[in-house]
Design a protein around this motif. Structure first.
Motif, short mmCIF file in Angstrom:
data_model
loop_
_atom_site.label_atom_id
_atom_site.label_comp_id
_atom_site.label_asym_id
_atom_site.label_seq_id
_atom_site.Cartn_x
_atom_site.Cartn_y
_atom_site.Cartn_z
N VAL A 219 2.05 29.45 -45.06
CA VAL A 219 2.26 28.02 -44.35
C VAL A 219 3.44 27.64 -44.96
O VAL A 219 3.83 27.49 -46.53
N GLY A 220 4.70 27.47 -44.20
CA GLY A 220 5.56 26.94 -44.86
C GLY A 220 6.08 25.61 -44.32
O GLY A 220 6.07 25.39 -43.01
N TYR A 221 7.90 25.01 -44.93
CA TYR A 221 7.76 24.15 -44.72
C TYR A 221 9.00 23.99 -43.21
O TYR A 221 9.78 25.37 -43.21
N ARG A 222 9.43 23.14 -42.75
CA ARG A 222 10.97 23.65 -41.88
C ARG A 222 12.18 23.94 -42.58
O ARG A 222 12.80 24.16 -41.50
N THR A 223 12.71 23.63 -43.71
CA THR A 223 13.82 24.14 -44.48
C THR A 223 13.36 25.68 -44.85
O THR A 223 14.39 26.03 -45.85
N GLY A 224 11.76 25.97 -45.25
CA GLY A 224 11.91 27.53 -45.03
C GLY A 224 10.99 27.80 -46.40
O GLY A 224 10.97 29.32 -46.94
N GLU A 225 11.02 26.96 -47.23
CA GLU A 225 10.02 26.84 -48.32
C GLU A 225 8.45 26.97 -48.33
O GLU A 225 7.87 26.79 -47.24
N ILE A 226 7.91 28.30 -48.81
CA ILE A 226 7.04 28.53 -48.14
C ILE A 226 5.26 27.91 -49.70
O ILE A 226 6.18 27.45 -50.78
N LEU A 227 5.24 27.17 -48.73
CA LEU A 227 3.81 26.35 -49.25
C LEU A 227 2.51 26.94 -49.70
O LEU A 227 2.13 26.70 -50.95
N PHE A 228 1.90 27.60 -48.77
CA PHE A 228 0.71 28.32 -49.56
C PHE A 228 0.86 29.54 -49.15
O PHE A 228 1.61 30.15 -47.63
#
Length: 588
Positions: A219-228
């Motif tokens: 699961v990632g954010y629109r910035t490309g950062e991987i969250l989970f």
């Protein structure tokens, strides 16, 4: 001859059968792989949807604060008092504990939540789920404060490390999701709510949707950062994952170590989140390999069976040719039909009977389709005949007009009433948009007023006061008529029973970007309790008993121009009622 016939049949029939069988096997293999791929895709996309539903449900805890706290006037008054004071009375201390309980309830009941912060702009205190009101100087999360007060825009979603207490041995990985609250007047930033989600707990929830250790959900954010991540896949390129989260295709292949994976992508535009499901390609091939072996066996069996069938068909063909030659020879010699012909004739007779039966069925189907088409056309004609064209109403009104003139031996007030009613009908039934010019609406309102004066006599008068530059503004069609009717029925008629003159005034004023339309009467007015009830219903966009035209007009205005617009009502008993409506300019 028989051997040569078999060789010829073998060359012309067996080889094409083998080729067709091979192509069929290839097509079946491709179909099987595509079917397995489609099933796997549906399964994995369903897992992503479940993960998205779970994440959305967790993020939905934010609504607890956004819609339960800020809109609550009583809580906001208490909070402002607590935020402004340095010391607290006993009552304020109890209120502070109440606020802390309110903020901490979701955190204590949801295992995936680490903490919650609430910060109000221009105050030097922060509300924490653990400690309640805390001065900014004593707040442990300095990184969050720097993001809030920094020059750059605070990110809505960010993954970071957090240590709440100094004695903790290691940092806690959290994902901070923040939302700003804006004032309804000038859309200024009023405060920030932040929820810190425990990465480990969320990963455990995501792991429910993968079948084995070789699969994972990212699961990632629109910035490309991987969250989970449900679980880490060894050898996967994190940079490649980030790029896929930002602008990847819905389905693609990636390499992780010595294995190839297929990645499925799904977006949640509302939350700005992107989901990736990674599964090894070998999972799909593993399911297809037994079927591939079975298909290969079928191909070999088909080839062998083709050879056997070719030999059998060659024998039957040779026998039939021999019988036909024998029949021809016998007929040439004796001129009679041999018994073999009856057997051959029965076979052909059955063939022709079958063909004729098919033709007969086809002919019947054509006849049935034709009959259905005729019935459908008749039904459509009947439906058209039953429709009432608006022109029928206009023609009927015109006929009544001339009949009245004939009966009255000339033009009479009834003719005027019919003309007004015809204009109103034509205006209401005319096709087009629901928004019309105010000038046209006032013209129809005047015709409606003339009809009412003919009905009730001249016990009231109507005055129209309008400014220039307002007549081209767009308003809902027939929105003045219910308001004028409301003034007559609920205001002036009751006043007429007291034998007092009634008056309705229509006022149009230019307010710059808006136009103000007022309908005023000097009727009996509305009592205080009923007036308060009407104002609440109009403000909430609801309807109540009586004044149906008033409520419907309010709903139409709000639907066309938005909630800031609508009906405002002012009234005093025995003095009259004023209804005000603002409409924006520039609506085409």
């Amino acid at each position: 001859m028989k051997r040569n016939e078999w060789i010829k049949y073998y060359r012309n029939m067996v080889f094409p059968v083998i080729v067709v069988t091979g192509l069929l096997g290839i097509l079946m293999t491709v179909f099987l792989l595509r079917s397995e791929h489609r099933n796997s895709r549906e399964e994995y996309m369903h897992a992503l949807q479940l993960a998205d539903d779970n994440i959305s449900e967790m993020v939905g805890d934010m609504d607890y604060y956004m819609y339960s706290m800020w809109p609550n006037t009583q809580i906001m008054i208490i909070l402002k008092r607590l935020l402004s004071n340095e010391t607290y009375t006993y009552t304020e201390s109890r209120d502070q504990e109440l606020i802390r309980t309110f903020v901490s309830t979701p955190v204590y009941t949801k295992l995936y939540l680490h903490s919650a912060y609430i910060y109000y702009v221009n105050y030097d205190k922060v509300i924490l789920s653990e400690q309640g009101l805390v001065p900014i100087s004593d707040f442990f999360d300095k990184e969050w404060l720097e993001m809030v007060n920094g020059e750059e825009e605070m990110p809505d979603v960010i993954r970071r490390s957090l240590k709440q207490y100094y004695f903790e041995k290691k940092d806690t990985e959290v994902v901070s999701i923040s939302r700003k609250y804006y004032t309804s007047k000038n859309h200024a930033n009023y405060g920030i709510v932040t929820l810190n989600f425990l990465v480990d707990k969320v990963n455990e929830r995501l792991k429910r949707y993968v079948d084995d250790d070789a699969q994972s959900i990212y699961v990632g954010y629109r910035t490309g950062e991987i969250l989970f991540a449900a679980q880490e896949i060894p050898g996967v390129d994190e940079t490649l994952l980030r790029n896929m989260l930002v602008s990847g295709e819905e389905e693609t292949f990636i390499r992780a170590g010595n294995s190839w994976y297929i990645a499925y992508r799904m977006e949640n535009e509302h939350l700005g989140l992107t989901y990736l499901f990674l599964a090894p390609i070998s999972e799909e091939l593993k399911l297809a390999m037994p079927m591939l072996g079975m298909i290969f066996c079928v191909m070999i069996s088909t080839a062998v069976l083709g050879i056997i069938l070719s030999w059998i068909m060659t024998r039957r063909r040779y026998t039939l040719q021999s019988q036909v030659a024998s029949i021809i020879d016998y007929y040439e010699e004796s001129g009679e039909y041999p018994e073999e012909l009856h057997q051959i004739g029965e076979e052909y007779d059955y063939f022709f009977q079958s063909v004729l039966k098919i033709f007969e069925q086809h002919r019947r189907a054509i006849v049935q389709d034709y009959e259905k088409q005729i019935q459908l056309e008749r039904a459509e004609i009947k439906a058209l005949q039953m429709q009432i064209n608006p022109h029928f109403l206009y023609n009927t009104m015109e006929t009544i007009y001339w009949k009245v003139m004939e009966a009255a031996k000339g033009y009479c007030p009834a003719n005027q009433m019919i003309e007004n009613l015809s204009d109103i009908l034509h205006y209401s039934l005319s096709e087009g948009e629901d928004l019309v010019r105010l000038q046209d609406e006032l013209r129809i309102a005047e015709k409606y007023i003339q009809i009412q004066k003919m009905r009730f006599g001249d016990f009231f008068e109507v005055v129209c006061d309008r400014e220039d530059g307002c007549m081209d503004v767009r308003v809902p069609k027939l929105f003045l008529q219910p308001l004028i009717e409301n003034a007559i029925q609920h205001g002036l008629l009751a006043r007429s029973e007291m034998k007092q003159a009634g008056k309705i005034k229509l006022r149009v004023r230019n307010l710059g970007d808006e136009v103000l339309i007022c309908v005023m009467d000097n009727g009996v007015g509305i009592s205080g309790g009923r007036l308060s009830e009407l104002r609440i219903l109009l403000e909430e966009g609801k309807t109540g008993e009586g004044h149906i035209g008033l409520f419907n007009t309010n709903l139409r205005v709000r639907l066309h121009f938005g909630e800031p617009y609508g009906i405002k009502i002012y009234s005093k008993s025995d003095l009259g009622t004023v209804i005000k409506i603002r409409v924006p300019k520039g609506i085409v």
